[in-house]
Design a protein around this motif. Structure first.
Motif, PDB file in Angstrom:
ATOM      1  N   THR A 148      -1.692 -11.188   2.875  1.00 47.67           N
ATOM      2  CA  THR A 148      -1.357 -10.188   3.425  1.00 47.67           C
ATOM      3  C   THR A 148       0.532 -10.131   2.719  1.00 47.67           C
ATOM      4  O   THR A 148       0.899 -11.499   2.248  1.00 47.67           O
ATOM      5  N   LEU A 149       0.675  -9.108   2.674  1.00 52.19           N
ATOM      6  CA  LEU A 149       1.913  -8.904   2.412  1.00 52.19           C
ATOM      7  C   LEU A 149       2.428  -8.823   3.429  1.00 52.19           C
ATOM      8  O   LEU A 149       2.687  -8.181   4.750  1.00 52.19           O
ATOM      9  N   ARG A 172      -2.626   1.272  -3.576  1.00 56.68           N
ATOM     10  CA  ARG A 172      -1.341   0.519  -4.204  1.00 56.68           C
ATOM     11  C   ARG A 172      -0.631   1.097  -4.963  1.00 56.68           C
ATOM     12  O   ARG A 172      -0.293   2.437  -4.833  1.00 56.68           O
ATOM     13  N   HIS A 199      -2.927  -8.086  -6.636  1.00 53.33           N
ATOM     14  CA  HIS A 199      -2.979  -8.451  -4.671  1.00 53.33           C
ATOM     15  C   HIS A 199      -1.447  -8.705  -4.303  1.00 53.33           C
ATOM     16  O   HIS A 199      -0.917  -8.865  -4.603  1.00 53.33           O
ATOM     17  N   PRO A 200      -2.082  -8.215  -2.518  1.00 55.57           N
ATOM     18  CA  PRO A 200      -1.029  -8.545  -1.532  1.00 55.57           C
ATOM     19  C   PRO A 200      -0.125 -10.069  -2.061  1.00 55.57           C
ATOM     20  O   PRO A 200       0.942 -10.711  -1.833  1.00 55.57           O
ATOM     21  N   ARG A 201      -0.992 -11.102  -2.660  1.00 50.77           N
ATOM     22  CA  ARG A 201      -0.774 -11.898  -2.348  1.00 50.77           C
ATOM     23  C   ARG A 201      -0.028 -12.862  -3.795  1.00 50.77           C
ATOM     24  O   ARG A 201       1.437 -13.427  -3.426  1.00 50.77           O
ATOM     25  N   GLN A 247       6.824  -0.316  -2.737  1.00 51.99           N
ATOM     26  CA  GLN A 247       4.722  -0.315  -2.123  1.00 51.99           C
ATOM     27  C   GLN A 247       4.896   1.904  -1.950  1.00 51.99           C
ATOM     28  O   GLN A 247       5.455   2.335  -1.599  1.00 51.99           O
ATOM     29  N   PHE A 307      -4.837  -1.811   1.142  1.00 55.89           N
ATOM     30  CA  PHE A 307      -3.479  -3.275   0.164  1.00 55.89           C
ATOM     31  C   PHE A 307      -2.486  -4.136   1.192  1.00 55.89           C
ATOM     32  O   PHE A 307      -3.015  -4.850   0.471  1.00 55.89           O
ATOM     33  N   GLY A 308      -1.724  -3.350   1.812  1.00 58.95           N
ATOM     34  CA  GLY A 308      -0.480  -4.336   2.760  1.00 58.95           C
ATOM     35  C   GLY A 308      -1.702  -5.366   3.245  1.00 58.95           C
ATOM     36  O   GLY A 308      -0.755  -6.314   3.182  1.00 58.95           O
ATOM     37  N   ALA A 350      -4.939  -6.463   3.095  1.00 60.34           N
ATOM     38  CA  ALA A 350      -5.280  -6.768   2.073  1.00 60.34           C
ATOM     39  C   ALA A 350      -7.338  -6.541   2.896  1.00 60.34           C
ATOM     40  O   ALA A 350      -7.570  -7.801   3.320  1.00 60.34           O
TER      41      ALA A 350
END
Length: 772
Positions: free
Chosen positions: A442-443, A504, A531-533, A559, A572-573, A575
């Motif tokens: 996750t972010l 995204r 991807h957030p990672r 973001q 998205f954030g 995931a």
């Protein structure tokens, strides 16, 4: 303040075409050949004639297209939207939209997160959906900034779906705002919004009892075109400038936040009574506990956990607001209008009256309360194996604070009324959920919120970073897990869901962020592989480096904004492929809708208080509305902290502060103080006399003669020159290159213009995962 009702039934996707449009639809139908792909012009005519929101399914059915032809149809519809001839409504709907002309009259509505003015077209048919956003270029040097309410004739350039760029061609005389919020002094009103530069005078017969120092609402009076202050009439006295509650009062009225409940809604709340066990599962023997901040005023979620078959059994119980707030009641209409509660340092503007928010819908310890609950089972790695929803009656064992729970974990002490092993079990389940979060990638941004410290009289004592403990994260993980279960359950039941979506980053934002990161030798993959990672990897690389805070802020600005939508695109954030808000129906209308959908889908208590067909039909409109009220609340809350901070800093004018450059523009620098996150401008005129050049990327100012360079993220020393609590504005003078700069005894002087290392500063973050 007048109450706004929800949209009328029939405004959603099921509404029928206006009568005047029927002949056009029949004409198009008569000329359409079933199974033959229509031309772009035919598609445009059909969407125009429909006079409402239509989707790809309706269009395909109208033209008799098969599944193989839908791929080509999708491309044609995309071409219509990209050309500006159709506007997306929701996730799958379209509505006809003729592009704005190259020149039009527009009205300023505020500023975007970067401080640039935004506007809307004055002539706009609401039937065509929300008006497009016009991003105005800043005014030329020497021209006053565009203030909210001002109208200009602007040259427009189409830049994308629902978006235009605008340049002022001519300022119009009708630039007065519809109302003025300001401070009355010496027969004049000084606006509280620093973007409003106008000066207003109040004729003696239009004072309406206001006294010097009063915060007032006023409206412009007709006047000639003479020079000087324009006349205005005071229509309401709000409070007294300098009083403890003045800051939040200004923010409430500046953003049009409803703060007075209609009498009918109050009567419904006062008539509420406690629930009985009938039709509910009895959870009173389970020692559920609430965990909130020390200053929390309502408690709408409770948690419990125990080991179970190599994993964890967890329970999250949420106040049963749907039992008290029935669809289309006075309470419901007012809750819809407010959309959410708004939290200020000195008060809360609640979504529901206090009789509910602090009474029957607050999970007070040792008192029976109705609830909706979700029972979740996880294996030892944090993977969910099952969940179950129900409607129950509970009794909270204890009201705990984050600090108490953290101390219990660290020191082994157990708060009164809490079973000896409960805290250990909660942290055990939390560790498993954290492992699952790490796998998802996750972010996680490191941007602490600011906390305003007030004394007993409501005066500012300081502004400090809000401490973030593992106990905060524990509750966040429990709430995220419950929210995911709610979305999954509604999909399983084929019930409507008000999703919490997070797209995204847009191509435009991502490109700007990518360029900034590349200047620090940091890279991101292409958008379709993002991807957030990937952001997590960036943040990990800058951890404990001088530019850490700057990169966290840049990633945040890059973001998309989270929103509510009945169509799911995932979060998205976090995931997550599906996510909904379920855990705070006291303060968020979206959660109340999710509760109603669960009650209807599971037939809980025979469906009493469940979602209605009328509510379902207007889900798209409700999603747009509550997204707007949430952003309104966030803006008001940020502004309140800024004003409190300005009031605190006003006592320190003339002092020196360690800061960093947080913005670079052609008219000066923006700086953020390390100590407390105070932000303000360093006007270009206050810099050493030189010819200053702004680099192409807008990240630095260079002096041709002095050789001084001021760049984004640079550590600097600044002197506070001005702080205005009325507007929240602050002005600083930078010490680098100032030969007269003399540091106070014990302080380290940094004059001389050397380029300094970058250092972090504090900035308020987005809401925590409990709020996501």
């Amino acid at each position: 303040m007048p109450r706004r009702a929800p949209p009328l039934k029939g405004f959603g996707v099921r509404s029928r075409a206006p009568l005047g449009k029927k002949s056009a639809l029949h004409r198009i139908a008569a000329t359409a050949e079933p199974g033959v792909m229509p031309t772009l012009e035919k598609l445009r005519e059909f969407i125009q004639a429909a006079g409402q929101r239509v989707g790809k399914t309706e269009i395909a059915a109208h033209f008799g297209l098969n599944s193989d032809q839908r791929i080509e149809l999708r491309g044609m519809l995309r071409e219509l939207t990209e050309s500006g001839h159709a506007t997306p409504i929701g996730r799958k709907g379209l509505i006809a939209h003729d592009r704005l002309p190259d020149m039009a009259v527009v009205e300023m509505t505020g500023t975007d997160p970067d401080g640039d003015p935004i506007a809307r077209p004055v002539q706009w048919d609401k039937a065509n959906g929300p008006p497009p956003i016009i991003y105005m270029h800043r005014e030329a040097a020497g021209q006053p900034a565009l203030a909210p309410g001002q109208r200009v004739l602007a040259r427009l350039k189409f830049i994308g779906i629902g978006r235009y760029e605008g340049r002022t061609f001519k300022r119009l005389h009708s630039t007065a705002p519809t109302r003025i919020l300001g401070v009355f002094e010496d027969g004049r009103i000084t606006p509280t919004d620093r973007r409003q530069k106008a000066d207003w005078r109040v004729p003696a017969n239009e004072v309406n009892g206001a006294r010097p120092g009063d915060i007032v609402l006023a409206e412009p009076l007709p006047s000639g075109h003479g020079l000087g202050a324009r006349p205005a009439r005071i229509i309401e006295r709000i409070g007294k400038m300098g009083e403890a509650r003045a800051v939040s009062l200004i923010c409430i009225h500046a953003h049009g936040i409803p703060d007075v409940f209609p009498e009918e809604a109050l009567e419904e709340a006062e008539a509420a009574k406690g629930v009985t066990k009938r039709g509910r599962e009895d959870l009173r023997a389970i020692p559920l506990v609430t965990i909130d901040g020390e200053d929390a005023r309502d408690f709408d979620d409770a948690v419990w956990a125990e080991p179970s078959e190599g994993g964890w059994r967890c329970l999250v119980a949420i106040a049963d607001v749907a039992h008290y707030v029935k669809p289309d009641s006075a309470l419901d209409r007012e809750a819809w209008a407010r959309g959410n509660s708004v939290y200020f340092p000195d008060r809360v503007v609640p979504m529901l009256p206090e009789a509910l928010s602090n009474g029957w819908c607050s999970l007070r310890p040792k008192e029976d309360r109705g609830c909706l609950f979700v029972e979740m089972n996880f294996d030892k790695s944090g993977t969910k194996t099952s969940h179950r929803f129900g409607r129950g009656i509970m009794k909270s064992a204890a009201r705990l604070t984050y600090e108490q729970v953290q101390e219990a974990r660290d020191a082994g002490s157990v708060p009164d009324g809490v079973p000896d092993d409960l805290i250990t079990h909660l942290y055990g389940a939390f560790d498993a959920l954290l492992a699952d979060r790490a796998r998802r990638g996750t972010l996680d941004l490191d941007l602490p919120e600011r906390r305003v410290l007030l004394d007993a009289k409501g005066q500012v004592q300081g502004v400090v970073p809000r401490t973030r403990l593992d106990s905060h994260k524990l509750i966040e993980e429990f709430m995220v897990a419950a929210n995911v279960c709610a979305a999954e359950e509604l999909e399983r039941l084929s019930q409507p869901c008000m999703y919490r979506v997070h797209d995204r980053p847009s191509d435009e934002k991502l490109e700007g962020l990518r360029q900034f990161l590349q200047s620090l030798d940091l890279n991101l993959p292409a958008r379709d592989r993002l991807h957030p990672r990937d952001f997590g990897g960036i943040l990990e690389r800058v951890k404990d480096r001088p530019e850490e805070r700057l990169v966290n802020e840049a990633v945040l600005r890059g973001q998309s904004q989270a929103a509510y939508d009945p169509e799911n695109i995932g979060h998205f954030g976090l995931a997550l492929s599906r996510y909904a808000h379920f855990t705070s129906p006291i303060r968020r209308y979206a959660d109340l809708l999710v509760h109603r959908a669960l009650i209807r889908g599971l037939n809980l208590s025979k469906g009493e208080g469940g979602l209605t067909d009328a509510e379902t039909a207007r889900f798209p409109d409700t999603a747009e509305h509550i997204t707007s009220t949430e952003r309104r609340a966030a803006a008001a809350e940020r502004e309140a902290v800024d004003r409190y901070l300005a009031a605190f800093m006003a006592t320190r004018v003339g002092e020196l502060f360690e800061a960093r450059i947080s913005g670079v523009t052609r008219f000066g620098l923006f700086v953020t103080v390390e100590e407390n996150g105070a932000s303000g401008i360093v006007p270009l005129a206050s810099l050493p006399d030189d010819r200053w050049t702004l680099d192409e990327a807008g990240r630095g100012l260079s002096g041709r003669n002095t050789g001084l360079t001021f760049s984004l993220g640079q550590a600097v020393e600044v002197r506070l020159a001005e702080a205005t609590p009325r507007t929240g504005g602050m002005v600083f003078a930078i010490m680098q290159g100032d030969p007269s700069a003399v540091a106070p005894r014990g302080a380290r002087s940094r004059a001389g213009g050397k380029r300094l290392s970058k250092s972090p500063a504090r900035r308020p973050s987005e809401r925590s995962s409990r709020r996501q």
